[in-house]
Design an enzyme around this catalytic site. Structure first.
Site, PDB file in Angstrom:
ATOM      1  N   GLU A  41       0.854  -1.189   0.000  1.00 15.95           N
ATOM      2  CA  GLU A  41       0.000   0.000   0.000  1.00 15.95           C
ATOM      3  C   GLU A  41       0.889   1.237   0.000  1.00 15.95           C
ATOM      4  OE1 GLU A  41      -3.645   1.831   2.730  1.00 15.95           O
ATOM      5  OE2 GLU A  41      -2.079   0.632   3.687  1.00 15.95           O
ATOM      6  N   LYS A 113      -9.643   1.455  -2.353  1.00 17.53           N
ATOM      7  CA  LYS A 113      -9.831   0.901  -1.014  1.00 17.53           C
ATOM      8  C   LYS A 113     -11.233   1.218  -0.492  1.00 17.53           C
ATOM      9  CE  LYS A 113      -7.490   1.118   3.503  1.00 17.53           C
ATOM     10  NZ  LYS A 113      -6.365   1.790   4.201  1.00 17.53           N
ATOM     11  N   CYS A 154      -5.088  -3.155   2.922  1.00 13.34           N
ATOM     12  CA  CYS A 154      -4.826  -2.875   4.337  1.00 13.34           C
ATOM     13  C   CYS A 154      -6.045  -3.052   5.236  1.00 13.34           C
ATOM     14  CB  CYS A 154      -4.235  -1.468   4.476  1.00 13.34           C
ATOM     15  SG  CYS A 154      -3.338  -1.208   6.036  1.00 13.34           S
TER      16      CYS A 154
END
Length: 298
Positions: A41, A113, A154
């Site tokens: 990330e 995300k 994440c």
């Protein structure tokens, strides 16, 4: 067997320096026979000084890190999952966006995300991703030499429903590029990644940020590759660098045949609170008690 590379980075505040690291790793992965490289990330920039960092965040078509990675992938003839970059959206806000790039340098998939990380830690460290970023809206799967890849980033790791959707869509590998903090990484990183692999009967590849960054934050490292049985086949510890793992796609079929949990999934209807389910029974009992008292008075 498919050989993959995993890049563990300590990204800094200068995108040009980070791009140089990425380009070097892509070339090295190609020379080592990897079909695909996975990066963390925020591979292009980590800077919690929002004013300073914002000056380096540009639109996707103008991003020099993305351009450098696409060119390097084409030169090396390898696939790259560029874990994520901070990208400026048309509305001026930012997206935390991952890219799957093929050996011709073409972008095969994009993923923004879904879940944004806002937290105040006991250490005094504060993260407010939603202050600058907009979350994505859709899950993404894409076919690669390492199998059908389900994308995540994440904090998504904590939301099992996303991985259920990805494996329902045929994902045999789940990618979790990350920049986990040290406290949460030490507590939850390994167990959550192994759980996602076991639940989905899929490989999990988690390229991570590591160490102390130029902006002062500290990340956990321990980039992992986990097989569908939940066994860790690569743990890169805390040093930045490049690691490799061999992916046996037949392993997915073997594990899913042994424990066919995906085939056994059922839609779960919304649950009413327990007291709501008891209420009709309690009302009937109340009516009966009232009738008994009435009979006694008579």
């Amino acid at each position: 067997m498919t050989r993959i590379g995993v890049l563990q980075m300590t990204s800094g505040i200068d995108p040009a320096v980070n791009a140089e690291t990425l380009v070097g790793a892509i070339g090295e992965a190609g020379a080592a026979g990897a079909a695909m490289l996975f990066t963390p990330e925020m591979s292009g920039l980590i800077d919690r000084d929002r004013t300073r960092g914002a000056a380096s965040i540009v639109t996707e078509d103008a991003d020099p890190v993305l351009a450098a990675v696409r060119a390097a992938a084409a030169n090396a003839g390898v696939w790259v999952h560029l874990g994520s970059l901070a990208v400026r959206r048309p509305d001026g806000k930012f997206a935390n966006r991952g890219f799957v790039i093929d050996p011709a340098g073409a972008i095969r998939a994009r993923y923004d995300k879904l879940h944004l990380f806002d937290v105040d830690l006991p250490t005094g460290e504060s993260w407010r991703e939603s202050a600058a970023y907009v979350g994505g809206e859709t899950a993404v799967v894409v076919d690669t030499p390492a199998g059908r890849l389900g994308a995540s980033i994440c904090y998504d790791l904590r939301f099992a429903d996303l991985y259920r959707a990805l494996s329902n869509a045929g994902a045999t590998m789940l990618s979790v590029p990350a920049a986990f903090t040290r406290p949460t990484g030490a507590a939850h990183w390994h167990v959550l990644l192994r759980a996602r692999a076991i639940e989905a009967g899929a490989f999990v590849v988690a390229a991570a940020q590591t160490g102390v960054h130029q902006d002062g934050r500290e990340t956990y490292g321990h980039s992992l590759v986990v097989d569908p049985w939940g066994e860790v086949i690569l743990d890169m510890g805390e040093a930045a660098g490049l690691g490799f793992a061999e992916i046996d796609l037949e392993r997915v079929e073997q594990v899913r045949a042994r424990i066919p949990a995906i085939a056994h999934r059922r839609a779960i209807p919304p649950s009413r609170p327990w007291h709501d389910r008891l209420r009709p029974q309690m009302q009937r009992r109340a009516r009966v008690r009232g009738m008994v008292r009435l009979e006694r008075r008579v």
